[in-house]
Design an enzyme around this catalytic site. Sequence first.
Site, PDB file in Angstrom:
ATOM      1  NE  ARG A  50      -7.772  -7.985   0.940  1.00 65.26           N
ATOM      2  CZ  ARG A  50      -7.550  -7.123   0.133  1.00 65.26           C
ATOM      3  NH1 ARG A  50      -6.315  -6.246  -0.140  1.00 65.26           N
ATOM      4  NH2 ARG A  50      -7.994  -7.478  -1.345  1.00 65.26           N
TER       5      ARG A  50
ATOM      6  CE  LYS B 190      -4.419  -1.632   1.843  1.00 64.01           C
ATOM      7  NZ  LYS B 190      -5.487  -1.458   2.819  1.00 64.01           N
TER       8      LYS B 190
END
Length: 281
Positions: A257, A223
């Site tokens: 995740r 991210k």
Amino acid sequence: MSDTARRHQLRDEMLHTAEKETLLMGILNTTPDSFSDGGEFVTTDRALEQAETLFADGADIIDIGGESTRPGAVPVSEEDERMRTLELVSILFDRGVGPISIDTYKAAIARDAAAAGAVLINDVWGMTRDDNMAATVAATQSAVVITYNRGEADPTVDIIDDMHQFFQRAFETARSVGIPNEHIWLDPGVGFSKTLEQNFEVLRRLDVVQSFDRPVLVGLSRKSIIGLTLDQPVDQRLAGTLGAHLAALQRGARILRVHDVREHADAIKMFNLIQNGDCDG
């Protein structure tokens, strides 16, 4: 065993395991525009191959998404999202591969994915975007990931207090429709409607999320919090992802995740051996 009974068994085994062990949720985006792997798994054959690879590498759950949630992504119609995800969920369930999670904020997609065999609904809007989502989670007897997503970033807000209130409201909603607490996982929502510093703050304060006594899922894989901090493009963020995820585990996260399953599985084995003297748990 009926399909319903098998689905419930997969759900219950997954939920039980998350209470005592770290789980890896492998990311499988069947989208052309996801920020990291867009376009790689848009055909059913490629997606099935990737699902098998993720499980072979150590994933405990596969999270299938048919709509990118990156900032600026173009919204996808229910019809397109359904075409991208449901056949894949159904084939994997029929093959005995699972458990499967559906990454969607649309109640209709969640309902159909559950009918196809998905046991977990991963809603990045925390059951706030679609008014029918909470009732759908209850009706399908699915597990659900409730993500803290306030809709827009506000640098002036007390992000920890706001997160606590968000989850309090989510549990009130869940109770009102009959979602059992044991079917709920919580996600602090790193990357969703937060400033860079607020993203770090919610990670530092995972104890606030843990105070609801439900397993905590953290998803930092590749991210922008990592890219902006380390000045790295998407394909060079593995080391930063691993470091951040191990810090999240140390603060109590239970589910990670991730895109890079094998590397995370190795890191978790070492982490558990050092933390607990247990390389299997």
